[in-house]
Design an enzyme around this catalytic site. Structure first.
Site, PDB file in Angstrom:
ATOM      1  N   ASN A   9      29.210  55.276  59.038  1.00 42.76           N
ATOM      2  CA  ASN A   9      29.952  55.383  57.761  1.00 42.76           C
ATOM      3  C   ASN A   9      30.802  54.823  57.216  1.00 42.76           C
ATOM      4  O   ASN A   9      31.313  53.796  57.984  1.00 42.76           O
ATOM      5  CB  ASN A   9      31.375  56.252  58.610  1.00 42.76           C
ATOM      6  CG  ASN A   9      32.119  56.777  57.383  1.00 42.76           C
ATOM      7  OD1 ASN A   9      32.240  56.743  56.107  1.00 42.76           O
ATOM      8  ND2 ASN A   9      33.366  57.228  57.925  1.00 42.76           N
ATOM      9  N   TRP A  10      30.012  54.363  55.738  1.00 37.98           N
ATOM     10  CA  TRP A  10      30.292  52.657  55.267  1.00 37.98           C
ATOM     11  C   TRP A  10      32.062  53.296  54.298  1.00 37.98           C
ATOM     12  O   TRP A  10      32.263  51.878  54.217  1.00 37.98           O
ATOM     13  CB  TRP A  10      29.213  52.255  54.912  1.00 37.98           C
ATOM     14  CG  TRP A  10      27.788  52.495  55.175  1.00 37.98           C
ATOM     15  CD1 TRP A  10      27.404  51.982  56.443  1.00 37.98           C
ATOM     16  CD2 TRP A  10      27.051  52.239  54.531  1.00 37.98           C
ATOM     17  NE1 TRP A  10      26.228  51.914  56.810  1.00 37.98           N
ATOM     18  CE2 TRP A  10      25.615  52.038  55.571  1.00 37.98           C
ATOM     19  CE3 TRP A  10      25.864  52.063  53.409  1.00 37.98           C
ATOM     20  CZ2 TRP A  10      24.244  51.707  56.078  1.00 37.98           C
ATOM     21  CZ3 TRP A  10      24.430  51.797  53.467  1.00 37.98           C
ATOM     22  CH2 TRP A  10      24.158  51.776  54.659  1.00 37.98           C
ATOM     23  N   LYS A  11      32.607  54.169  54.232  1.00 29.97           N
ATOM     24  CA  LYS A  11      33.310  54.486  53.578  1.00 29.97           C
ATOM     25  C   LYS A  11      33.132  53.652  52.213  1.00 29.97           C
ATOM     26  O   LYS A  11      32.495  53.960  51.552  1.00 29.97           O
ATOM     27  CB  LYS A  11      34.626  53.596  54.742  1.00 29.97           C
ATOM     28  CG  LYS A  11      34.546  54.191  55.764  1.00 29.97           C
ATOM     29  CD  LYS A  11      35.769  53.805  57.224  1.00 29.97           C
ATOM     30  CE  LYS A  11      35.889  54.554  57.983  1.00 29.97           C
ATOM     31  NZ  LYS A  11      37.001  53.633  59.192  1.00 29.97           N
ATOM     32  N   HIS A  96      37.815  63.144  57.586  1.00 26.16           N
ATOM     33  CA  HIS A  96      38.039  62.305  58.505  1.00 26.16           C
ATOM     34  C   HIS A  96      39.482  61.996  57.630  1.00 26.16           C
ATOM     35  O   HIS A  96      40.452  62.484  56.713  1.00 26.16           O
ATOM     36  CB  HIS A  96      37.486  61.276  57.198  1.00 26.16           C
ATOM     37  CG  HIS A  96      37.550  59.604  58.578  1.00 26.16           C
ATOM     38  ND1 HIS A  96      38.636  59.189  58.020  1.00 26.16           N
ATOM     39  CD2 HIS A  96      36.728  59.450  58.965  1.00 26.16           C
ATOM     40  CE1 HIS A  96      38.301  57.438  58.887  1.00 26.16           C
ATOM     41  NE2 HIS A  96      37.200  57.908  59.397  1.00 26.16           N
ATOM     42  N   GLU A  98      41.005  59.261  56.922  1.00 23.45           N
ATOM     43  CA  GLU A  98      42.172  58.635  56.008  1.00 23.45           C
ATOM     44  C   GLU A  98      41.941  59.676  55.081  1.00 23.45           C
ATOM     45  O   GLU A  98      42.156  59.517  53.532  1.00 23.45           O
ATOM     46  CB  GLU A  98      40.744  57.523  56.020  1.00 23.45           C
ATOM     47  CG  GLU A  98      40.218  56.558  56.554  1.00 23.45           C
ATOM     48  CD  GLU A  98      39.747  55.882  57.180  1.00 23.45           C
ATOM     49  OE1 GLU A  98      38.668  55.364  56.065  1.00 23.45           O
ATOM     50  OE2 GLU A  98      39.151  54.952  58.112  1.00 23.45           O
ATOM     51  N   GLU A 168      38.439  60.684  66.464  1.00 24.69           N
ATOM     52  CA  GLU A 168      38.015  59.620  66.051  1.00 24.69           C
ATOM     53  C   GLU A 168      39.641  59.977  66.459  1.00 24.69           C
ATOM     54  O   GLU A 168      40.748  60.223  65.545  1.00 24.69           O
ATOM     55  CB  GLU A 168      38.090  59.460  64.229  1.00 24.69           C
ATOM     56  CG  GLU A 168      36.085  59.882  64.451  1.00 24.69           C
ATOM     57  CD  GLU A 168      35.958  58.971  63.421  1.00 24.69           C
ATOM     58  OE1 GLU A 168      35.050  58.203  63.462  1.00 24.69           O
ATOM     59  OE2 GLU A 168      36.806  58.895  62.000  1.00 24.69           O
ATOM     60  N   GLY A 174      39.441  50.549  62.719  1.00 28.90           N
ATOM     61  CA  GLY A 174      39.549  49.955  62.891  1.00 28.90           C
ATOM     62  C   GLY A 174      40.390  49.068  62.871  1.00 28.90           C
ATOM     63  O   GLY A 174      40.723  48.084  62.768  1.00 28.90           O
ATOM     64  N   SER A 214      36.012  51.839  66.475  1.00 28.53           N
ATOM     65  CA  SER A 214      35.934  50.661  66.931  1.00 28.53           C
ATOM     66  C   SER A 214      34.915  50.603  68.018  1.00 28.53           C
ATOM     67  O   SER A 214      34.466  50.452  68.868  1.00 28.53           O
ATOM     68  CB  SER A 214      37.324  50.360  67.571  1.00 28.53           C
ATOM     69  OG  SER A 214      37.968  49.689  66.294  1.00 28.53           O
ATOM     70  N   GLY A 235      31.764  52.908  61.481  1.00 28.49           N
ATOM     71  CA  GLY A 235      32.789  52.561  60.644  1.00 28.49           C
ATOM     72  C   GLY A 235      31.947  50.893  60.654  1.00 28.49           C
ATOM     73  O   GLY A 235      31.129  50.569  59.817  1.00 28.49           O
ATOM     74  N   GLY A 236      33.095  50.083  60.631  1.00 30.36           N
ATOM     75  CA  GLY A 236      32.521  48.967  60.373  1.00 30.36           C
ATOM     76  C   GLY A 236      31.809  47.653  61.286  1.00 30.36           C
ATOM     77  O   GLY A 236      30.954  47.644  60.452  1.00 30.36           O
TER      78      GLY A 236
END
Ligand code: 13P
Length: 254
Positions: A9-11, A96, A98, A168, A174, A214, A235-236
């Protein structure tokens, strides 16, 4: 056996130029090798065509990070399932944390989006998970049950072949802090038991439950080795071709 889904997920990162480069770098690492896991990257909407083009002729798939419940019309700033399919998407991340937090998406809206995605022939990755205070209070299972029940009740029948759930824990997103493999397995089994209550065991055994929060090359092996962890929503680490490929490689060894 469930096939691992290794999803990035590149957000709100990677504009079309950068996304194209990142996708090409990921694909280049697997030029000589094929894999058994399913590999998916979800860029921002505007970068989907560039990534889909870069992945053409490879095993890599492209997905979106959100979708609207209507087909078309006066919904400024939104995007529909048919637009995503046209652009080459196979999966959509729904609900998600977010989006739940910053855009006030309710359990009901997440359930409606999930149904729309399945009805229109895309595959949803439905995100669930508790915040830190809820875990500290010991109500994490209650929270996740509410989120999962809302979706399953809304689907109303057996959609186990297409539904993907991502656990999640919000406190692990993150932050560099990961759920322990035991914490992940405990919640994944809890989610699978909930699905069994709705759809029976044969169906619940088919639903893939991903872990997100993470996930990195150095913790992916232990997490993915858990019985009910069927992949990752990353993510990251998915913004690095090397780290993402490493996690994909690790999934191939399990
Ligand atoms: P991180 O891997 O950066 O913690 O993000 C997880 C996530 O939110 C994926 O959807």
């Amino acid at each position: 056996m469930r096939t691992f889904l290794i999803a990035g997920n590149w957000k709100m990162n990677a504009a079309p130029g950068a996304a194209k480069k990142l996708a090409e770098d990921i694909a280049a690492k697997w030029k000589e090798e094929s894999f058994h896991s399913e590999a998916l990257l979800c860029p921002p909407f505007i970068s989907i065509p560039a990534v889909a083009a870069a992945f053409e002729g490879t095993q890599f798939k492209v997905g979106a990070q959100n979708v609207h419940t209507e087909n078309d019309g006066a919904y400024t700033g939104e995007i529909s399932t048919s637009m995503l399919k046209d652009a080459g998407c196979e999966y959509v991340i729904v609900g998600h944390s977010e989006r739940r937090e910053y855009f006030h998406e309710s359990d009901e809206l997440v359930a409606q989006k999930t149904k729309k995605v399945i009805d229109d022939g895309l595959k949803p990755i439905v995100c669930v998970g508790e915040v830190l205070s809820e875990r500290k209070e010991g109500i994490h299972q209650e929270v996740v049950k509410r989120q999962v029940d809302a979706v399953l009740t809304h689907l109303g029948n057996d959609e186990s072949d297409t539904l993907v759930i991502a656990y999640e824990p919000v406190w692990a997103i993150g932050t560099g802090e990961t759920a322990t493999p035991q914490q992940a397995q405990e919640m994944h089994q809890f989610i699978r038991d909930l699905i069994t209550q709705h759809w029976g065991e044969t169906s619940s055994e088919k639903v893939r439950i991903l872990y997100g929060g993470s996930m990195k090359p150095d913790n992916a092996g232990e997490l993915l080795s858990q019985k009910d962890v069927d992949g990752g929503l990353i993510g990251g680490a998915s913004l690095s071709a090397g780290s993402y490929s490493e996690i994909l490689k690790i999934s191939e060894t399990i």
